[in-house]
Design a protein around this motif. Structure first.
Motif, PDB file in Angstrom:
ATOM      1  N   VAL A 227      -4.728  -6.901  -1.765  1.00 21.46           N
ATOM      2  CA  VAL A 227      -3.642  -7.350  -0.892  1.00 21.46           C
ATOM      3  C   VAL A 227      -3.692  -8.865  -0.756  1.00 21.46           C
ATOM      4  O   VAL A 227      -2.661  -9.554  -0.848  1.00 21.46           O
TER       5      VAL A 227
ATOM      6  N   CYS B  69      -8.921  -2.701  -1.642  1.00 20.47           N
ATOM      7  CA  CYS B  69      -7.543  -2.850  -1.156  1.00 20.47           C
ATOM      8  C   CYS B  69      -7.365  -4.170  -0.422  1.00 20.47           C
ATOM      9  O   CYS B  69      -6.356  -4.866  -0.592  1.00 20.47           O
TER      10      CYS B  69
ATOM     11  N   LEU C 134       0.821  -1.207   0.000  1.00 23.28           N
ATOM     12  CA  LEU C 134       0.000   0.000   0.000  1.00 23.28           C
ATOM     13  C   LEU C 134       0.859   1.263   0.000  1.00 23.28           C
ATOM     14  O   LEU C 134       0.540   2.243  -0.688  1.00 23.28           O
TER      15      LEU C 134
ATOM     16  N   THR D 222      -3.397   5.272  -0.643  1.00 26.84           N
ATOM     17  CA  THR D 222      -3.502   5.481   0.805  1.00 26.84           C
ATOM     18  C   THR D 222      -4.111   6.838   1.121  1.00 26.84           C
ATOM     19  O   THR D 222      -4.840   6.976   2.115  1.00 26.84           O
TER      20      THR D 222
ATOM     21  N   LEU E 260      -7.716  -0.308   7.711  1.00 28.56           N
ATOM     22  CA  LEU E 260      -6.841   0.383   6.768  1.00 28.56           C
ATOM     23  C   LEU E 260      -7.186   1.855   6.591  1.00 28.56           C
ATOM     24  O   LEU E 260      -6.288   2.712   6.648  1.00 28.56           O
TER      25      LEU E 260
END
Length: 407
Positions: free
Chosen positions: A285, A281, A261, A268, A369
């Motif tokens: 990931v 995301c 990220l 981000t 996140l």
């Protein structure tokens, strides 16, 4: 490189640190390939890295999880093979049905404020520890405690026991690796399983006396009501495996995902307040840095799998992490794209053994996140990092960062 050379490289330290070039080389040989007999894979006939082949075998209920020889003599194997993650139907169906009665959307919904509270508490700790430019171990201060504390509260483990518990998890995970079947690792895994069985037996007895709202209390209630076909030993085996699988994979989702990220500051910066991006995301990931890299399945009969013969009861090694970067299914597979279209990743498996705790992991990622980058928009990795020695569960165990000024 031929397939044998690719596997040799994959099992080397270089392959453990960066297996993806070896997976790419394997894709050039096709979706599934015959492999020569190896000492660590004496019954493995083929290795599959193509998305469609891996997905098809995992979805086929006929392909089963084979029993290792002498499993009855080892406590760790007895634990695995009396849990729904490692058994085949009809026992798998029976056990999973019990957990489905308690692993409800209502209980998961009630977990969301718990996740928010724990994430905010850990961010406060990071801010305090990272003051004046001090380094923080992101794994020790965030990636590990968030899922561990969430699962402890969800399952019903006292938070004070987590340090003791983690050591036993590590012993089991070391044994699970493809090169982990040494006498020393087996002995530690057996010890871990024995101690965890005693731990859960005591905890179950306590919940019978003093029920709460956690998963163990719910499971004990349905067990004691006689409405389900499950023994207490099977309940304990499933609790051991469920807790290990649910929080270790989430630890690595966070620690493996952070450098990925941070390489995309435009992502981000946009994360806070964008729930769709947060979900994307998490998915990307998990696709690009799958914590679990492989599984194995045994053939129910002599089969021809995309031109590769597999004899009955022989195993096919299923490389989940390779399938998640299959260029035939994911164009430009090494590019991080949280808005990517395409099939779902196989990070949590599919079919009968789809990970029951995946909803909890995704919830934690979706909540954590955006808050992490809202709080620390100048978060930065400060030291080189390495991946764990395991290829089965591959992840970053130490990741030093500076938080920068709080946003």
């Amino acid at each position: 490189m031929d397939v044998s050379e690719i596997l040799t490289g994959l099992y080397s330290e270089q392959g453990r640190q960066n297996p993806y070039p070896f997976y790419a080389a394997l894709h050039a040989h096709g979706p599934i390939n015959h492999i020569p007999v190896r000492a660590e894979h004496s019954t493995v006939t083929a290795v599959a890295g193509g998305y469609d082949v891996v997905d098809r075998i995992l979805r086929d209920p006929g392909w089963y999880k084979g029993l290792p020889p002498g499993w009855e003599e080892q406590e760790i194997l007895r634990t695995f093979l009396t849990s729904m993650m490692f058994v085949n139907p009809p026992d798998h169906t029976r056990m999973r049905g019990v957990f489905a009665k308690t692993f409800t959307p209502r209980r998961l919904g009630a977990l969301e404020p718990v996740v928010v509270r724990i994430v905010e508490e850990r961010l406060d700790r990071m801010a305090e520890a990272g003051g004046h430019g001090a380094e923080v171990d992101f794994v020790a201060d965030f990636a590990y405690p968030v899922p561990a504390l969430v699962m402890a509260e969800f399952v019903g483990l006292p938070a004070a026991d987590l340090a003791w518990y983690r050591q036993r998890v590590d012993w089991i995970d070391e044994y699970m690796d493809v090169s982990g079947k040494t006498p020393e690792r087996l002995a530690r895994a057996n010890q871990a399983a024995e101690e965890l069985r005693v731990y859960y037996r005591d905890l179950i007895a306590h919940r019978r006396r003093s029920p709460a709202t956690d998963l163990i209390s719910g499971l004990v209630e349905v067990l004691d009501a006689g409405d389900v076909d499950l023994t207490e030993d099977e309940l304990i085996s499933n609790l051991i495996v469920l807790f290990n699988a649910s929080f270790v994979t989430t630890v690595y989702m966070f620690s493996n995902g952070l450098p990925l990220l941070l390489d995309h500051p435009e992502v981000t910066a946009a994360l806070p307040g964008d729930d769709a991006l947060a979900r994307g995301c998490v998915d990307e990931v998990l696709r690009m840095e799958s914590p679990v890299h492989f599984l194995a399945r045994s053939a129910p009969a002599d089969a021809d799998v995309d031109g590769v013969p597999v004899a009955r009861d022989d195993n096919v090694l299923l490389l989940i992490a390779a399938a998640n970067r299959d260029p035939a299914r994911f164009p430009d597979p090494d590019r991080f794209d949280p808005r990517r279209d395409g099939p779902p990743s196989l990070a949590f498996g599919v079919g009968l053994h789809f990970c029951l705790g995946s909803a909890v992991s995704r919830l934690e990622g979706r909540i954590a996140l955006p808050r992490l980058f809202a709080r620390f928009p100048r978060l930065a990795v400060t030291q080189p990092y390495t991946y764990s020695g395991s290829l089965f569960l591959r992840g970053i165990d130490k990741l030093f960062v500076t938080t920068g000024e709080a946003g």
